[in-house]
Scaffold this active site. Sequence first.
Site, PDB file in Angstrom:
ATOM      1  N   HIS A 243       0.944  -1.178  -0.069  1.00  0.00           N
ATOM      2  CA  HIS A 243       0.102  -0.032  -0.088  1.00  0.00           C
ATOM      3  C   HIS A 243       0.816   1.009  -0.037  1.00  0.00           C
ATOM      4  O   HIS A 243       0.499   2.343  -0.536  1.00  0.00           O
ATOM      5  CB  HIS A 243      -0.744   0.024   1.324  1.00  0.00           C
ATOM      6  CG  HIS A 243      -1.739  -1.240   1.517  1.00  0.00           C
ATOM      7  ND1 HIS A 243      -2.317  -1.635   0.357  1.00  0.00           N
ATOM      8  CD2 HIS A 243      -2.302  -1.733   2.493  1.00  0.00           C
ATOM      9  CE1 HIS A 243      -3.309  -2.632   0.599  1.00  0.00           C
ATOM     10  NE2 HIS A 243      -3.269  -2.664   1.843  1.00  0.00           N
ATOM     11  N   LYS A 329       0.599  -1.079  13.829  1.00  0.00           N
ATOM     12  CA  LYS A 329      -0.456  -1.954  14.405  1.00  0.00           C
ATOM     13  C   LYS A 329      -0.494  -1.334  15.977  1.00  0.00           C
ATOM     14  O   LYS A 329       0.594  -1.058  16.587  1.00  0.00           O
ATOM     15  CB  LYS A 329      -0.588  -3.292  14.337  1.00  0.00           C
ATOM     16  CG  LYS A 329      -0.829  -3.795  13.086  1.00  0.00           C
ATOM     17  CD  LYS A 329      -1.959  -3.580  12.338  1.00  0.00           C
ATOM     18  CE  LYS A 329      -1.961  -4.310  11.135  1.00  0.00           C
ATOM     19  NZ  LYS A 329      -3.030  -3.751  10.321  1.00  0.00           N
TER      20      LYS A 329
HETATM   21  C1  BG6 Z   1      -4.910  -4.495   4.506  1.00  0.00           C
HETATM   22  C2  BG6 Z   1      -3.960  -4.979   5.620  1.00  0.00           C
HETATM   23  O1  BG6 Z   1      -4.496  -4.612   3.103  1.00  0.00           O
HETATM   24  O2  BG6 Z   1      -5.099  -2.970   4.572  1.00  0.00           O
HETATM   25  C3  BG6 Z   1      -4.392  -4.498   7.050  1.00  0.00           C
HETATM   26  O3  BG6 Z   1      -3.694  -6.375   5.319  1.00  0.00           O
HETATM   27  C4  BG6 Z   1      -4.748  -3.014   6.983  1.00  0.00           C
HETATM   28  O4  BG6 Z   1      -3.349  -4.963   7.947  1.00  0.00           O
HETATM   29  C5  BG6 Z   1      -5.781  -2.726   5.753  1.00  0.00           C
HETATM   30  O5  BG6 Z   1      -5.398  -2.904   8.273  1.00  0.00           O
HETATM   31  C6  BG6 Z   1      -6.044  -1.324   6.158  1.00  0.00           C
HETATM   32  O6  BG6 Z   1      -7.072  -1.068   5.174  1.00  0.00           O
HETATM   33  P1  BG6 Z   1      -8.153   0.036   5.030  1.00  0.00           P
HETATM   34  O7  BG6 Z   1      -9.388  -0.517   4.809  1.00  0.00           O
HETATM   35  O8  BG6 Z   1      -8.401   0.599   6.593  1.00  0.00           O
HETATM   36  O9  BG6 Z   1      -7.750   1.334   4.433  1.00  0.00           O
END
Ligand code: BG6
Length: 480
Positions: A243, A329
């Site tokens: 991400h 986290k």
């Molecule tokens: C996921 C991860 O891809 O994205 C998670 O595996 C993380 O660990 C999540 O919490 C965050 O996503 P969002 O929906 O909060 O943008």
Amino acid sequence: MDQARTPPDTLLIIFGANGDLSKRKLLPALYNLNAEDLLPDHWQVLGTARSEVTDDEFRELARGAITEHERCNFDDARFARFAERLRFTSTDFRPGDTQVLGDAIAGAIRDFDESPQLLFYLSTPPSTFGPITAGIGEAGLAKDARVVYEKPFGTDPDSFAELDKTVRGVLREDQAYRIDHFLGKEMVQNLLAFRFANGAFEAMWNRAHIDHVQIDVPEDLGVDNRVAFYDKTGAIRDMLVTHLFQVLSIVAMEPPVRLRSGPLTDEKFKVFDSMRRLSPDDVVVGQYEDYRDLEGVADGSDTDTFVAARVHIDNWRWDGVPFFLRTGKALAAKEQLVTLAFRRPPATMFPDVPDSGLERDHLTFDLSGGGAGFNFLAKLPGPALKLGRANMQFTYGETGSQLIGPYERLVHDALLGDRTLFTRTDGIGRTWELVEPILDLGDPHPYEPGSWGPDAATQLIAPRLWHLPEDPDRFSLTAI
Ligand code: BG6
């Protein structure tokens, strides 16, 4: 990235259909797409997994997932119509064991007037992607099918290379959809609009004007429900190389010739290509206290639940501008912020302004809430020439459909065959090369749950500061 169209008739086969991700994201996304009339005229979902689940149990599981989801408006009658299209087949699909699912797919296809497109969705751990893909090939199901892969695609350079080889042996690149749901976030796409649809911002989007960039995704929740996945994955693989790097590529890329899949992905690749491989000196990993007490965590586990990194992009636009990335986290708050801090002006007529880089002007994009702000210094009213912090703020508020989130967007794109917001194999390969030196650092710094992570992360960015929305008054004029 075209306007909404109706996708062709589709049989959607979901691997891991009763798993955590399917419940939290995928089934609610399908329900919302259905509510917005964005699914094909004829569609069916065939869920599959190793566990014994009947059609009715799968429908009940979907009901629970959709009722609990914050963005779904559950409606009994609508759900009943939706649930009719859901089926489940229990099997351990892999090479040598493809018959059961193959028969179920053949049976489902017979319910369509004309052959539907096949869309496979692998909502399963990365280690299963290779065997499932090989099984799809062996069962003769690959021709013209599309396969959506959850992230991470591989877990290190070697496993990526092996998986890539398997996928290439079965699918053409245009059939493989590697999902990174951050690319489906409204505000990430809005970064493209912000940069390339306006005259003002692109002119200052470079080393001449930007001091540094922050991509900051702290999360307040721990990993209690996902230990099995997380203990093998950690923050670098789960968030940083996926991400955060994807968002970085959108922030840092050159203007693509067109906003189409090919040109856009080419520019993103060039960013990865000009990034320096991360050195252990540029990275801080952490693990929250109590993590090792969670059930399922391996004894003495060194899994990183926190990572902060300083990234260098060696190209004309960004040379000398550090990008600071952070995620973890069990931190003090959940935020998803991109901040571009401007350089200090040359002659300082206001010597009292501290120089953390953020006390002055900066642009901030909130990826979760869908807003952007320009923060700047302004004169406080009164007889003396004293400065305060002020800002201009944009938020989406209630504009547009509240039902269409990142998963809705990306599943719809995959149904339509639009690859613009999906990642390409060369880019993913390069990102694994970039993080290879930091994948097994070990010895994570302990940090207290509910804190902002290890002190070493504060040192990493010093003398600058991590940008955090300090208080509810952050958008009014406040004294510094
Ligand atoms: C996921 C991860 O891809 O994205 C998670 O595996 C993380 O660990 C999540 O919490 C965050 O996503 P969002 O929906 O909060 O943008």
